[in-house]
Write a protein that holds these residues in place. Structure first.
Motif, PDB file in Angstrom:
ATOM      1  N   LEU A  11     -49.263  24.516  23.667  1.00 35.82           N
ATOM      2  CA  LEU A  11     -47.872  24.167  23.387  1.00 35.82           C
ATOM      3  C   LEU A  11     -47.222  23.693  24.681  1.00 35.82           C
ATOM      4  O   LEU A  11     -47.323  24.368  25.709  1.00 35.82           O
ATOM      5  CB  LEU A  11     -47.135  25.390  22.839  1.00 35.82           C
ATOM      6  CG  LEU A  11     -45.612  25.267  22.663  1.00 35.82           C
ATOM      7  CD1 LEU A  11     -45.282  24.203  21.631  1.00 35.82           C
ATOM      8  CD2 LEU A  11     -45.024  26.623  22.270  1.00 35.82           C
ATOM      9  N   GLN A  13     -43.694  21.266  26.333  1.00 35.28           N
ATOM     10  CA  GLN A  13     -42.437  20.573  26.073  1.00 35.28           C
ATOM     11  C   GLN A  13     -42.623  19.068  26.237  1.00 35.28           C
ATOM     12  O   GLN A  13     -43.518  18.609  26.949  1.00 35.28           O
ATOM     13  CB  GLN A  13     -41.359  21.059  27.026  1.00 35.28           C
ATOM     14  CG  GLN A  13     -40.876  22.475  26.744  1.00 35.28           C
ATOM     15  CD  GLN A  13     -39.682  22.850  27.604  1.00 35.28           C
ATOM     16  OE1 GLN A  13     -39.525  22.351  28.713  1.00 35.28           O
ATOM     17  NE2 GLN A  13     -38.831  23.730  27.088  1.00 35.28           N
ATOM     18  N   PRO A  88     -43.171  14.519  21.047  1.00 32.25           N
ATOM     19  CA  PRO A  88     -43.349  15.321  19.824  1.00 32.25           C
ATOM     20  C   PRO A  88     -44.288  14.655  18.820  1.00 32.25           C
ATOM     21  O   PRO A  88     -45.039  15.355  18.116  1.00 32.25           O
ATOM     22  CB  PRO A  88     -41.924  15.436  19.278  1.00 32.25           C
ATOM     23  CG  PRO A  88     -41.061  15.370  20.496  1.00 32.25           C
ATOM     24  CD  PRO A  88     -41.742  14.392  21.405  1.00 32.25           C
ATOM     25  N   THR A  91     -48.038  15.568  18.580  1.00 33.67           N
ATOM     26  CA  THR A  91     -48.467  16.827  17.981  1.00 33.67           C
ATOM     27  C   THR A  91     -49.531  16.562  16.913  1.00 33.67           C
ATOM     28  O   THR A  91     -49.318  15.782  15.985  1.00 33.67           O
ATOM     29  CB  THR A  91     -47.274  17.555  17.347  1.00 33.67           C
ATOM     30  OG1 THR A  91     -46.364  17.935  18.387  1.00 33.67           O
ATOM     31  CG2 THR A  91     -47.729  18.801  16.600  1.00 33.67           C
ATOM     32  N   THR A 118     -49.384  20.877  20.515  1.00 30.77           N
ATOM     33  CA  THR A 118     -48.046  20.935  19.933  1.00 30.77           C
ATOM     34  C   THR A 118     -47.040  20.595  21.025  1.00 30.77           C
ATOM     35  O   THR A 118     -47.021  21.236  22.080  1.00 30.77           O
ATOM     36  CB  THR A 118     -47.743  22.323  19.366  1.00 30.77           C
ATOM     37  OG1 THR A 118     -48.735  22.665  18.389  1.00 30.77           O
ATOM     38  CG2 THR A 118     -46.371  22.343  18.705  1.00 30.77           C
ATOM     39  N   SER A 120     -43.078  20.214  21.836  1.00 25.43           N
ATOM     40  CA  SER A 120     -41.732  20.544  21.370  1.00 25.43           C
ATOM     41  C   SER A 120     -40.712  19.599  21.994  1.00 25.43           C
ATOM     42  O   SER A 120     -40.873  19.157  23.132  1.00 25.43           O
ATOM     43  CB  SER A 120     -41.396  21.988  21.711  1.00 25.43           C
ATOM     44  OG  SER A 120     -41.392  22.180  23.111  1.00 25.43           O
TER      45      SER A 120
END
Length: 121
Positions: A11, A13, A88, A91, A118, A120
């Motif tokens: 994950l 950003q 994003p 993803t 992923t 975000s």
């Protein structure tokens, strides 16, 4: 049993970076072009990047060009995907696989479990 093992997902950003690795187990694909493909939820698997057997020639999907870099180490039998400035829309579950140009070379090895990426916002 021949299989492909992807690792390095996670994950992150938006704007961040990740590095994915792919290690074939049971045989080497050093004389094959190797590609990265990805599949987002509800979408078909799509081409991301490919590198030829020599490591000198690469090709990228327009959506990742300039942000992703594919490379290979034939001594270590590894294929990597360096992903920068992630968005994003990147993803997805990422898979490596022997390739013919921008398509997977099917019939030689099953798809691995993939690496979840992923991003975000």
């Amino acid at each position: 049993q021949v299989r492909l093992v992807e690792s390095g997902g996670g994950l992150v950003q938006a704007g961040g970076s990740l590095r994915l690795s792919c290690a074939p187990v049971g045989r080497t694909f050093s004389l094959w072009a190797m590609g990265w493909f990805r599949q987002a939820p509800g979408k078909e698997r799509e081409f991301v990047a490919v590198i030829d057997w020599s490591g000198k020639n690469t090709s990228y999907a327009d959506s990742v060009k300039g942000r992703f870099t594919i490379s290979r180490d034939t001594v270590k039998n590894l294929v990597t995907l360096e992903m920068n400035n992630l968005k994003p829309e990147d993803t997805a579950v990422y898979y490596c696989h022997p390739a013919r140009r921008t398509s997977p070379a099917t019939g030689y090895v099953d798809w691995g479990q993939g690496a979840q990426v992923t991003v975000s916002s």
